[in-house]
Motif scaffolding. Sequence first.
Motif, PDB file in Angstrom:
ATOM      1  N   TYR A 244      10.655 -22.707  19.803  1.00 47.01           N
ATOM      2  CA  TYR A 244      12.118 -22.734  19.690  1.00 47.01           C
ATOM      3  C   TYR A 244      12.575 -22.315  18.294  1.00 47.01           C
ATOM      4  O   TYR A 244      13.703 -22.583  17.905  1.00 47.01           O
ATOM      5  CB  TYR A 244      12.647 -24.124  20.032  1.00 47.01           C
ATOM      6  N   LEU A 245      11.726 -21.638  17.561  1.00 50.67           N
ATOM      7  CA  LEU A 245      12.043 -21.154  16.221  1.00 50.67           C
ATOM      8  C   LEU A 245      12.264 -19.649  16.298  1.00 50.67           C
ATOM      9  O   LEU A 245      11.326 -18.874  16.499  1.00 50.67           O
ATOM     10  CB  LEU A 245      10.897 -21.492  15.268  1.00 50.67           C
ATOM     11  N   VAL A 246      13.512 -19.225  16.159  1.00 46.56           N
ATOM     12  CA  VAL A 246      13.906 -17.829  16.370  1.00 46.56           C
ATOM     13  C   VAL A 246      14.101 -17.139  15.025  1.00 46.56           C
ATOM     14  O   VAL A 246      14.875 -17.624  14.188  1.00 46.56           O
ATOM     15  CB  VAL A 246      15.206 -17.761  17.202  1.00 46.56           C
ATOM     16  N   PRO A 247      13.441 -16.011  14.774  1.00 44.15           N
ATOM     17  CA  PRO A 247      13.538 -15.327  13.470  1.00 44.15           C
ATOM     18  C   PRO A 247      14.856 -14.567  13.314  1.00 44.15           C
ATOM     19  O   PRO A 247      14.909 -13.338  13.338  1.00 44.15           O
ATOM     20  CB  PRO A 247      12.337 -14.378  13.486  1.00 44.15           C
ATOM     21  N   GLY A 248      15.941 -15.303  13.138  1.00 49.21           N
ATOM     22  CA  GLY A 248      17.271 -14.703  13.057  1.00 49.21           C
ATOM     23  C   GLY A 248      17.402 -13.656  11.971  1.00 49.21           C
ATOM     24  O   GLY A 248      18.161 -12.685  12.112  1.00 49.21           O
ATOM     25  N   PHE A 249      16.665 -13.827  10.861  1.00 47.54           N
ATOM     26  CA  PHE A 249      16.759 -12.893   9.735  1.00 47.54           C
ATOM     27  C   PHE A 249      16.435 -11.460  10.142  1.00 47.54           C
ATOM     28  O   PHE A 249      16.941 -10.504   9.540  1.00 47.54           O
ATOM     29  CB  PHE A 249      15.834 -13.343   8.600  1.00 47.54           C
ATOM     30  N   LYS A 250      15.615 -11.301  11.180  1.00 42.58           N
ATOM     31  CA  LYS A 250      15.234  -9.954  11.604  1.00 42.58           C
ATOM     32  C   LYS A 250      16.426  -9.159  12.141  1.00 42.58           C
ATOM     33  O   LYS A 250      16.403  -7.935  12.142  1.00 42.58           O
ATOM     34  CB  LYS A 250      14.138 -10.030  12.662  1.00 42.58           C
ATOM     35  N   GLY A 251      17.460  -9.880  12.581  1.00 42.01           N
ATOM     36  CA  GLY A 251      18.640  -9.204  13.110  1.00 42.01           C
ATOM     37  C   GLY A 251      19.458  -8.493  12.057  1.00 42.01           C
ATOM     38  O   GLY A 251      20.378  -7.729  12.399  1.00 42.01           O
ATOM     39  N   TYR A 252      19.130  -8.725  10.782  1.00 42.08           N
ATOM     40  CA  TYR A 252      19.899  -8.109   9.694  1.00 42.08           C
ATOM     41  C   TYR A 252      19.003  -7.347   8.715  1.00 42.08           C
ATOM     42  O   TYR A 252      19.470  -6.859   7.700  1.00 42.08           O
ATOM     43  CB  TYR A 252      20.718  -9.188   8.968  1.00 42.08           C
ATOM     44  N   GLU A 253      17.720  -7.242   9.037  1.00 41.18           N
ATOM     45  CA  GLU A 253      16.828  -6.422   8.213  1.00 41.18           C
ATOM     46  C   GLU A 253      17.027  -4.940   8.494  1.00 41.18           C
ATOM     47  O   GLU A 253      16.856  -4.092   7.608  1.00 41.18           O
ATOM     48  CB  GLU A 253      15.366  -6.811   8.482  1.00 41.18           C
ATOM     49  N   THR A 254      17.355  -4.619   9.722  1.00 44.69           N
ATOM     50  CA  THR A 254      17.683  -3.254  10.129  1.00 44.69           C
ATOM     51  C   THR A 254      18.984  -3.311  10.917  1.00 44.69           C
ATOM     52  O   THR A 254      19.405  -4.391  11.351  1.00 44.69           O
ATOM     53  CB  THR A 254      16.563  -2.655  11.011  1.00 44.69           C
ATOM     54  N   PRO A 255      19.653  -2.179  11.123  1.00 43.87           N
ATOM     55  CA  PRO A 255      20.934  -2.226  11.828  1.00 43.87           C
ATOM     56  C   PRO A 255      20.808  -2.745  13.265  1.00 43.87           C
ATOM     57  O   PRO A 255      20.017  -2.221  14.060  1.00 43.87           O
ATOM     58  CB  PRO A 255      21.396  -0.762  11.817  1.00 43.87           C
ATOM     59  N   THR A 256      21.551  -3.788  13.576  1.00 47.85           N
ATOM     60  CA  THR A 256      21.663  -4.306  14.947  1.00 47.85           C
ATOM     61  C   THR A 256      23.127  -4.687  15.172  1.00 47.85           C
ATOM     62  O   THR A 256      23.908  -4.805  14.227  1.00 47.85           O
ATOM     63  CB  THR A 256      20.796  -5.561  15.176  1.00 47.85           C
ATOM     64  N   VAL A 333      27.360   0.227  23.007  1.00 41.92           N
ATOM     65  CA  VAL A 333      26.550   1.367  22.557  1.00 41.92           C
ATOM     66  C   VAL A 333      25.540   0.911  21.505  1.00 41.92           C
ATOM     67  O   VAL A 333      24.365   1.297  21.550  1.00 41.92           O
ATOM     68  CB  VAL A 333      27.452   2.486  21.995  1.00 41.92           C
ATOM     69  N   ALA A 334      25.986   0.072  20.572  1.00 41.30           N
ATOM     70  CA  ALA A 334      25.099  -0.387  19.507  1.00 41.30           C
ATOM     71  C   ALA A 334      23.981  -1.279  20.045  1.00 41.30           C
ATOM     72  O   ALA A 334      22.860  -1.267  19.516  1.00 41.30           O
ATOM     73  CB  ALA A 334      25.901  -1.129  18.442  1.00 41.30           C
ATOM     74  N   VAL A 335      24.265  -2.062  21.088  1.00 40.21           N
ATOM     75  CA  VAL A 335      23.222  -2.879  21.704  1.00 40.21           C
ATOM     76  C   VAL A 335      22.195  -1.991  22.395  1.00 40.21           C
ATOM     77  O   VAL A 335      20.982  -2.210  22.298  1.00 40.21           O
ATOM     78  CB  VAL A 335      23.842  -3.877  22.712  1.00 40.21           C
ATOM     79  N   ALA A 336      22.677  -0.967  23.088  1.00 40.17           N
ATOM     80  CA  ALA A 336      21.777  -0.080  23.840  1.00 40.17           C
ATOM     81  C   ALA A 336      20.950   0.814  22.921  1.00 40.17           C
ATOM     82  O   ALA A 336      19.756   1.038  23.178  1.00 40.17           O
ATOM     83  CB  ALA A 336      22.590   0.778  24.808  1.00 40.17           C
ATOM     84  N   THR A 337      21.571   1.336  21.849  1.00 27.98           N
ATOM     85  CA  THR A 337      20.882   2.254  20.929  1.00 27.98           C
ATOM     86  C   THR A 337      21.217   1.875  19.491  1.00 27.98           C
ATOM     87  O   THR A 337      22.044   2.528  18.849  1.00 27.98           O
ATOM     88  CB  THR A 337      21.290   3.713  21.203  1.00 27.98           C
ATOM     89  N   PRO A 338      20.590   0.819  18.976  1.00 25.13           N
ATOM     90  CA  PRO A 338      20.919   0.372  17.615  1.00 25.13           C
ATOM     91  C   PRO A 338      20.373   1.304  16.546  1.00 25.13           C
ATOM     92  O   PRO A 338      19.181   1.593  16.497  1.00 25.13           O
ATOM     93  CB  PRO A 338      20.260  -1.009  17.535  1.00 25.13           C
ATOM     94  N   ASN A 339      21.260   1.811  15.726  1.00 24.49           N
ATOM     95  CA  ASN A 339      20.874   2.581  14.537  1.00 24.49           C
ATOM     96  C   ASN A 339      22.024   2.470  13.540  1.00 24.49           C
ATOM     97  O   ASN A 339      23.069   1.862  13.837  1.00 24.49           O
ATOM     98  CB  ASN A 339      20.547   4.037  14.877  1.00 24.49           C
ATOM     99  N   ALA A 340      21.869   3.055  12.369  1.00 26.46           N
ATOM    100  CA  ALA A 340      22.872   2.902  11.310  1.00 26.46           C
ATOM    101  C   ALA A 340      24.252   3.376  11.772  1.00 26.46           C
ATOM    102  O   ALA A 340      25.267   2.740  11.464  1.00 26.46           O
ATOM    103  CB  ALA A 340      22.443   3.665  10.060  1.00 26.46           C
ATOM    104  N   GLU A 341      24.295   4.467  12.530  1.00 24.83           N
ATOM    105  CA  GLU A 341      25.579   5.032  12.929  1.00 24.83           C
ATOM    106  C   GLU A 341      26.251   4.200  14.025  1.00 24.83           C
ATOM    107  O   GLU A 341      27.439   3.890  13.935  1.00 24.83           O
ATOM    108  CB  GLU A 341      25.389   6.478  13.415  1.00 24.83           C
ATOM    109  N   THR A 342      25.495   3.846  15.066  1.00 24.39           N
ATOM    110  CA  THR A 342      26.115   3.105  16.165  1.00 24.39           C
ATOM    111  C   THR A 342      26.528   1.701  15.738  1.00 24.39           C
ATOM    112  O   THR A 342      27.576   1.202  16.162  1.00 24.39           O
ATOM    113  CB  THR A 342      25.170   3.008  17.371  1.00 24.39           C
ATOM    114  N   VAL A 343      25.710   1.077  14.902  1.00 25.97           N
ATOM    115  CA  VAL A 343      26.039  -0.280  14.441  1.00 25.97           C
ATOM    116  C   VAL A 343      27.259  -0.251  13.524  1.00 25.97           C
ATOM    117  O   VAL A 343      28.170  -1.088  13.645  1.00 25.97           O
ATOM    118  CB  VAL A 343      24.821  -0.925  13.757  1.00 25.97           C
ATOM    119  N   ALA A 344      27.318   0.713  12.614  1.00 26.43           N
ATOM    120  CA  ALA A 344      28.498   0.821  11.740  1.00 26.43           C
ATOM    121  C   ALA A 344      29.749   1.086  12.580  1.00 26.43           C
ATOM    122  O   ALA A 344      30.814   0.514  12.313  1.00 26.43           O
ATOM    123  CB  ALA A 344      28.300   1.927  10.714  1.00 26.43           C
TER     124      ALA A 344
END
Length: 422
Positions: A244-256, A333-344
């Motif tokens: 039950y320990l979820v690595p939340g930090f990974k969600g902000y290491e790269t664009p999501t 779109v950002a959920v389906a194809t996360p990258n710098a452009e779609t997330v921004a």
Amino acid sequence: MTTATVTPLTRGTSPEHTETGVPGVPLPVRPAHIIRDDDEALAIAQSLAAQFAEGASERDRHRRRPLAEIDAFSQSGLWAMNVPRAYGGAEVSYVTLARVIAIISAADPSIGQIPQNHLGVVAAIRTVSSPEQQALLFGEVLRGLRLGNAFSEFGSKRAVDFETRFVDAGDHVIVNGRKFYSTGALLAHLVPIVALDDQGRAWYAIADRNTPGLTVIDDWSSFGQRTTSSGTVVLKDVRVPKAYLVPGFKGYETPTADGAIFQIIQAAVDTGIAQAAIAETIDFVRTKSRPWVDSGLDRASQDPYTIQAVGGLTVRLHATQALLDIAGRAVDVAVATPNAETVAAAQLAVADAKILSTELCIDATNKLFELAGTRSTLAEHNLDRHWRNARTHTLHDPVRWKYAIVGNHALNGVNPPLHAWS
């Protein structure tokens, strides 16, 4: 950090709480409904909103927790609406999810706000968890368990500065700290705790609400969003299984899309508050307000200045709802194809919606009294709850910084920062 295999949680005995602690709520007696698609989600939201609106004023007036309402809300299946289809969920679009939250918030924005962090954590689990952990945690959500919130801390220098930490203890971790603004924790079955490891990385340590050492204190004293019970969570040697320990930090290491998802739900709550205030204005002016003495009119609803003002609010509400839909499509779109452009693009679209929903929310709740007149301020109507809710909830994630990220991108091509407040 390694994880251990753990079966789904079962409710243990309640711990000894402090005098100001509140015991946990019981587990669902039956599995929650499973929503099939977006249309069903919207239909259920409309039905629930009609029920929730009935007692919203009295719940606010007496600061009464919406226990039965939250049970109905989570058992309806809407709290699992963004669970991926691969794991048995409906995986509705974020256009639909934002509309659902706005619909519920127009009826009672405290109820609309309570699942915000639950839905955000579900999205984060999709982003950062292993398939095994997703199967475990999505299974908990699908059977009707509610996730609360033990994220923010009261005394830190900035919102991102956490003092709550955990230590490795074999097949589990031990968490210590103190949280505030803990919306949803009081009525939750599981409480995600943002805690740092020995490297300073932030995880979601998801604890059983009745775990010994986890105390929820109902000390939320704000004048608005009164029934969210967004008070204190005290954590003293709280044990959390590593599964039950979820690595939340990974969600902000790269664009999501994780940050944009948390934010679009906030904008949806404000949109709902604005919609409710405009509806109250129209109803009061039609049925109770008197025409101004100089107007020569029979009814206040015929006043051309009032007509213009209501028209302006209505147009801006439609614009806000349209921006919320645009933001939802960008998040999809950002959920389906996360990258710098779609997330921004998702962050910027959500910022647009957050700006307009904030400004309309505050303006509409002010205009309610200006257009409805002095009679509308009487305590018997409790219409000030709309302004109090608007003023309180719009303080989340200051809108002046939304203007800043939109302007900095337009002028300098700088993408918004990656965190839960952007």
